[in-house]
Scaffold this motif. Structure first.
Motif, PDB file in Angstrom:
ATOM      1  N   LYS A   1       0.853  -1.187   0.000  1.00 52.63           N
ATOM      2  CA  LYS A   1       0.000   0.000   0.000  1.00 52.63           C
ATOM      3  C   LYS A   1       0.886   1.233   0.000  1.00 52.63           C
ATOM      4  CE  LYS A   1      -3.851   2.157   2.552  1.00 52.63           C
ATOM      5  NZ  LYS A   1      -4.723   2.043   3.750  1.00 52.63           N
ATOM      6  N   ARG A   2       0.485   2.237  -0.769  1.00 54.12           N
ATOM      7  CA  ARG A   2       1.233   3.493  -0.791  1.00 54.12           C
ATOM      8  C   ARG A   2       0.257   4.624  -1.075  1.00 54.12           C
ATOM      9  NH1 ARG A   2       6.984   3.276  -0.570  1.00 54.12           N
ATOM     10  NH2 ARG A   2       6.079   3.190   1.533  1.00 54.12           N
ATOM     11  N   THR A   3       0.457   5.724  -0.360  1.00 54.78           N
ATOM     12  CA  THR A   3      -0.386   6.907  -0.547  1.00 54.78           C
ATOM     13  C   THR A   3       0.479   8.079  -0.985  1.00 54.78           C
ATOM     14  OG1 THR A   3      -2.036   6.216   1.094  1.00 54.78           O
ATOM     15  CG2 THR A   3      -1.927   8.565   0.583  1.00 54.78           C
ATOM     16  N   TRP A   4       0.031   8.761  -2.026  1.00 58.15           N
ATOM     17  CA  TRP A   4       0.695   9.979  -2.498  1.00 58.15           C
ATOM     18  C   TRP A   4      -0.246  11.156  -2.311  1.00 58.15           C
ATOM     19  CZ3 TRP A   4       0.998   5.294  -4.930  1.00 58.15           C
ATOM     20  CH2 TRP A   4       2.278   4.777  -5.179  1.00 58.15           C
ATOM     21  N   ARG A   5       0.320  12.269  -1.868  1.00 56.57           N
ATOM     22  CA  ARG A   5      -0.478  13.495  -1.749  1.00 56.57           C
ATOM     23  C   ARG A   5       0.225  14.620  -2.493  1.00 56.57           C
ATOM     24  NH1 ARG A   5       1.648  16.574   2.750  1.00 56.57           N
ATOM     25  NH2 ARG A   5       3.340  15.401   3.744  1.00 56.57           N
ATOM     26  N   VAL A   6      -0.557  15.567  -2.964  1.00 53.34           N
ATOM     27  CA  VAL A   6      -0.023  16.674  -3.745  1.00 53.34           C
ATOM     28  C   VAL A   6       0.306  17.839  -2.820  1.00 53.34           C
ATOM     29  CG1 VAL A   6      -0.438  18.260  -5.653  1.00 53.34           C
ATOM     30  CG2 VAL A   6      -1.451  15.978  -5.699  1.00 53.34           C
ATOM     31  N   LEU A   7       1.538  18.339  -2.956  1.00 51.97           N
ATOM     32  CA  LEU A   7       1.929  19.570  -2.278  1.00 51.97           C
ATOM     33  C   LEU A   7       1.956  20.685  -3.325  1.00 51.97           C
ATOM     34  CD1 LEU A   7       4.835  18.404   0.076  1.00 51.97           C
ATOM     35  CD2 LEU A   7       2.371  18.509   0.536  1.00 51.97           C
ATOM     36  N   GLU A   8       1.039  21.625  -3.206  1.00 45.76           N
ATOM     37  CA  GLU A   8       0.905  22.665  -4.221  1.00 45.76           C
ATOM     38  C   GLU A   8       2.053  23.676  -4.121  1.00 45.76           C
ATOM     39  OE1 GLU A   8      -2.465  25.785  -5.948  1.00 45.76           O
ATOM     40  OE2 GLU A   8      -2.843  24.614  -4.119  1.00 45.76           O
ATOM     41  N   GLY A   9       2.683  23.947  -5.263  1.00 42.37           N
ATOM     42  CA  GLY A   9       3.771  24.931  -5.302  1.00 42.37           C
ATOM     43  C   GLY A   9       4.907  24.614  -4.360  1.00 42.37           C
ATOM     44  N   ALA A  10       5.201  23.331  -4.186  1.00 40.85           N
ATOM     45  CA  ALA A  10       6.152  22.912  -3.146  1.00 40.85           C
ATOM     46  C   ALA A  10       7.601  23.223  -3.493  1.00 40.85           C
ATOM     47  CB  ALA A  10       5.998  21.415  -2.870  1.00 40.85           C
ATOM     48  N   TRP A  11       7.928  23.293  -4.792  1.00 42.53           N
ATOM     49  CA  TRP A  11       9.326  23.520  -5.137  1.00 42.53           C
ATOM     50  C   TRP A  11       9.436  24.485  -6.301  1.00 42.53           C
ATOM     51  CZ3 TRP A  11      12.233  21.094  -9.389  1.00 42.53           C
ATOM     52  CH2 TRP A  11      11.428  20.366 -10.268  1.00 42.53           C
ATOM     53  N   GLY A  12      10.593  25.146  -6.364  1.00 44.48           N
ATOM     54  CA  GLY A  12      10.810  26.154  -7.387  1.00 44.48           C
ATOM     55  C   GLY A  12      11.885  25.714  -8.372  1.00 44.48           C
TER      56      GLY A  12
END
Length: 281
Positions: A264-275
């Motif tokens: 099992k693996r869960t991915w979540r989105v980090l908005e604007g996390a890196w430049g």
């Protein structure tokens, strides 16, 4: 997008794989960057020295000269140090460059180095999993095998016509996508996929492929291809901020690396996390 002054100081980290694969492109990139800004050049010999150089960057802007693996390694290190938010990263792609170019980085040492000097920072979304792994470009299940950067296919010796025919055959085979069997594959093909808590496909429906890609606006685009038996099935398309995949031990490709097996693996989105510094729009 944030722009940078010509007086900015750069920390140019040259990945050892890039030096081995294409020393000429590395030299060109170093010359262009050194001519356009105050640049400190680091030549790490391995991952530990690479990490130390990045950690000691101080106020210098980091510039990675290397392939996609070096780019992902840099973002992973900054994420684990919780320093992504305050760091504008630049890359001059050398070697395997498909990921960097898909993100908007120019191909070619000169164009990419000029973008480092004249470009602007663009904030991009990031996929982060429950083991603190990152995905910059795309996630695929099951993983599609790729040839390692710099790998060579042996060519038989003998008459020139034999070598030409062999190379032509290799190119033809390499251009054909791998075909999965028309029967459920044990483990990898039976997955449960949940997006934002809603089930897209369950274990009773074998799947041929699952792909997840971070998109604009803090969501991930998810495509699930049910296994086609007879008539072709229509892909299931959805989007969301959290994607969970569960099933018997499965592997997945995140950008340039294969991980797993996991259940099992869960991915979540980090908005604007890196430049990432890209050419001006």
């Amino acid at each position: 997008m944030a722009t940078f002054a010509k007086s900015d100081q750069l920390l140019v980290i040259i990945d050892p794989t890039a030096r081995r694969l294409d020393g000429e492109s590395v030299r060109i990139a170093k010359d262009v960057l050194s001519a356009g800004a105050a640049a400190k050049v680091c030549l790490p010999e391995g991952p530990e020295e690479f990490a130390r150089a990045l950690d000691r960057r101080g106020t210098r802007r980091p510039v990675v000269v290397g392939g996609d693996r070096a780019l992902v390694r840099t973002v992973s290190l900054l994420h684990r140090q919780r320093e992504l938010a305050g760091c504008a990263l630049s890359v001059v792609p050398v070697g395997d460059t498909s990921l960097a170019e898909s993100l908007g980085v120019p191909g070619g040492a000169v164009a990419a180095a000029r973008a480092v000097l004249d470009g602007a920072e663009r904030r991009l979304d990031l996929l982060v999993d429950d083991s603190d792994g990152v995905v910059l470009g795309a996630l695929g299940i099951p993983p599609v095998p790729v040839r390692e950067p710099g790998a060579r296919v042996p060519v038989p010796s003998g008459h020139p016509w034999l070598r030409t025919t062999y190379r032509s055959l290799i190119r033809t085979l390499a251009s054909r996508p791998a075909r999965l069997p028309a029967v459920p594959c044990p483990g990898h093909a039976r997955l449960r996929v949940d997006v934002d808590g809603e089930t897209v496909v369950d274990l009773d429906q074998p799947v041929e492929k699952v792909s997840v890609t971070p998109a604009a606006g803090g969501v991930a685009e998810v495509e699930v291809r049910p296994l086609a038996v007879g008539a072709e099935r229509t892909p299931l398309l959805t989007s969301g901020r959290t994607v969970t995949v569960a099933g018997a031990d499965f592997r997945y490709r995140a950008d340039a690396a294969v991980s797993g097996p996991v259940r099992k693996r869960t991915w979540r989105v980090l908005e604007g996390a890196w430049g990432l510094v890209l050419p001006p729009a």
